[in-house]
Enzyme design. Sequence first.
Site, short mmCIF file in Angstrom:
data_model
loop_
_atom_site.label_atom_id
_atom_site.label_comp_id
_atom_site.label_asym_id
_atom_site.label_seq_id
_atom_site.Cartn_x
_atom_site.Cartn_y
_atom_site.Cartn_z
NE ARG A 55 -4.58 2.66 2.56
CZ ARG A 55 -5.22 1.99 3.50
NH1 ARG A 55 -4.70 1.85 4.69
NH2 ARG A 55 -6.37 1.46 3.26
NE ARG B 146 -3.90 -0.67 0.19
CZ ARG B 146 -5.04 -0.89 0.82
NH1 ARG B 146 -5.21 -1.99 1.52
NH2 ARG B 146 -6.04 -0.05 0.74
CG ASP C 131 -9.10 -2.58 -4.13
OD1 ASP C 131 -8.49 -2.07 -3.17
OD2 ASP C 131 -9.97 -3.45 -3.99
NE ARG D 210 -9.03 8.42 -5.99
CZ ARG D 210 -9.42 7.76 -4.92
NH1 ARG D 210 -8.60 6.97 -4.29
NH2 ARG D 210 -10.65 7.86 -4.48
CE1 TYR E 257 -13.53 -6.62 1.92
CE2 TYR E 257 -11.80 -7.88 0.83
CZ TYR E 257 -12.19 -6.92 1.75
OH TYR E 257 -11.26 -6.29 2.51
#
Length: 355
Positions: free
Chosen positions: A42, A38, A87, A51, A162
Site C-alpha cells: 500500500r 494492510r 492475500d 514490487r 469473490y
Amino acid sequence: MSANGSPSGKQPTATYDSPFLKACRREPVPHTPVWFMRQAGRSLPEYRKVREGVGMLESCMRPELVTEITLQPVRRHGVDAAIYFSDIVVPLKAIGVDLDIKPGVGPVVERPIRTRADLAQLRDLTPEDVPYITEAIGLLTAELGSTPLIGFAGAPFTLASYLVEGGPSRTYENAKAMMYGDPELWADLLDRLAEITAAFLKVQIEAGASAVQLFDSWAGALAPADYRRSVLPASAKVFRAVEGYGVPRIHFGVGTGELLGLMGEAGADVVGVDWRVPLDEAARRVGPGKALQGNLDPTVLFASREAVETKTREVLDAAQALEGHIFNLGHGVMPSTDPDALTRLVEYVHAQSAR
Ligand SMILES: Cc1c2[nH]c(c1CCC(=O)O)Cc1[nH]c(c(CCC(=O)O)c1C)Cc1[nH]c(c(CCC(=O)O)c1C)Cc1[nH]c(c(C)c1CCC(=O)O)C2
C-alpha cells in the site's frame, strides 16, 4: 506446553509476553499495542520499489520478498505486530482455482462458482500446496525477535463472495441469490471454504504465526438473521479448528456493527471493529470475555496532525473500560496515506497510553 504456556510451544517467551499478545489475552499492558490492517504494501515507497515488475500473486509466492515486505512496516513504524504479506485468495490459487488479482480492481475469478458441479474446483488444501508460506514464516520469525506475526485468511463468506460473483461486487447479488435460493449448495460451498481456510491457518500457526485474523470484510452486507443461519456456522468451524493451538483468533469485518455480537460468538478471542461504532458501545454489543481491535477511521490520516490526535484520543477514551484493546484502523490503510502520518500515529498511541 512450553514453559511460557503457549501450547504450540513455538513462541519465544518475549513474543508471548509482547503487548500485542497480552492485550489479545486481556492481560495488563505497558502501552496499547498498535498495528494497521494492510500495513504491508500500500502506502510505502519501499514496497512499490521491491514490487516493481512482480505481479501481486507472484510476489506472495516468493519467501524472501514476502519476508522483506512484511518487515517493512515494522522497521518503519515500530508497530507492535507484523502481518504476513499475502492475500485472502492465495489458498484458492494454491489449490488450482483459476484467478488473478487485477491492479486497482482486486481478485477476479475465471470460472465463477454457480452450480454444484462448480464446487469441484475446491479441493482440500495441504501444506505441500503452500511451501512458500512455511518457508517465509520461518524466515520471518527469525527476523522479528519479540514482535509477533499475525497470520490471516479470508472468511468463508468473503471468499464465497469473490468466487460466486467472479470478482468484486457492491451488491453480492449472485452470492446472495445462492444463499437464499439454494441454501444447501450455499452451505456446502461455505463448508468447503471453511475446511480450506482452517487448513491454511493451521499451516501458518504451525510455521510460527502468533495470532490469526479471519477477514470477513464483506459480511456487513448481511442481516443478522441471515448471518447467523447461513454464515456463522462456517466461520465457527474455522475458529474451532484452530482453537487447540491457543493462539489468539481475531475476527474482523467492515460495516458489521449489527453483527459484532455474532462475530464474537463465532469463536473469536478478539473482535475487530470498524469506525462506525465507538469501542465502548462495541464492547456492550460483543459482551464480556473478548478483547476489541480498532477503530480509527482510515481517512482521518488525511487530516491535520491535530485532528488525527483528537480523533485518536476519542478512540483511546472509548477504549478505557475495555478488557483488552489493540489499536488499529477501522479498515485497511489507504494507498495514498502519508507513511509519516502512520509512524506519528504509532508514537502518539504509545505515548498517550503509557502506563
Ligand atoms: C477483501 C480482501 C482482499 N485481500 C485482503 C482482504 C481483506 C482485508 C480488507 O478488507 O481489506 C487481505 C489482504 N491483502 C493484502 C494483505 C497484506 C497484509 C497487510 O498489509 O495487511 C491483506 C491482509 C495484500 C494486498 N492485496 C492486494 C494488494 C494490492 C495489489 C498490488 O499492490 O498490486 C495488496 C498489497 C489486492 C487486493 N486483494 C483484495 C482486494 C480488495 C485488493 C485490492 C485491489 C486494489 O485496490 O488494487 C482482496
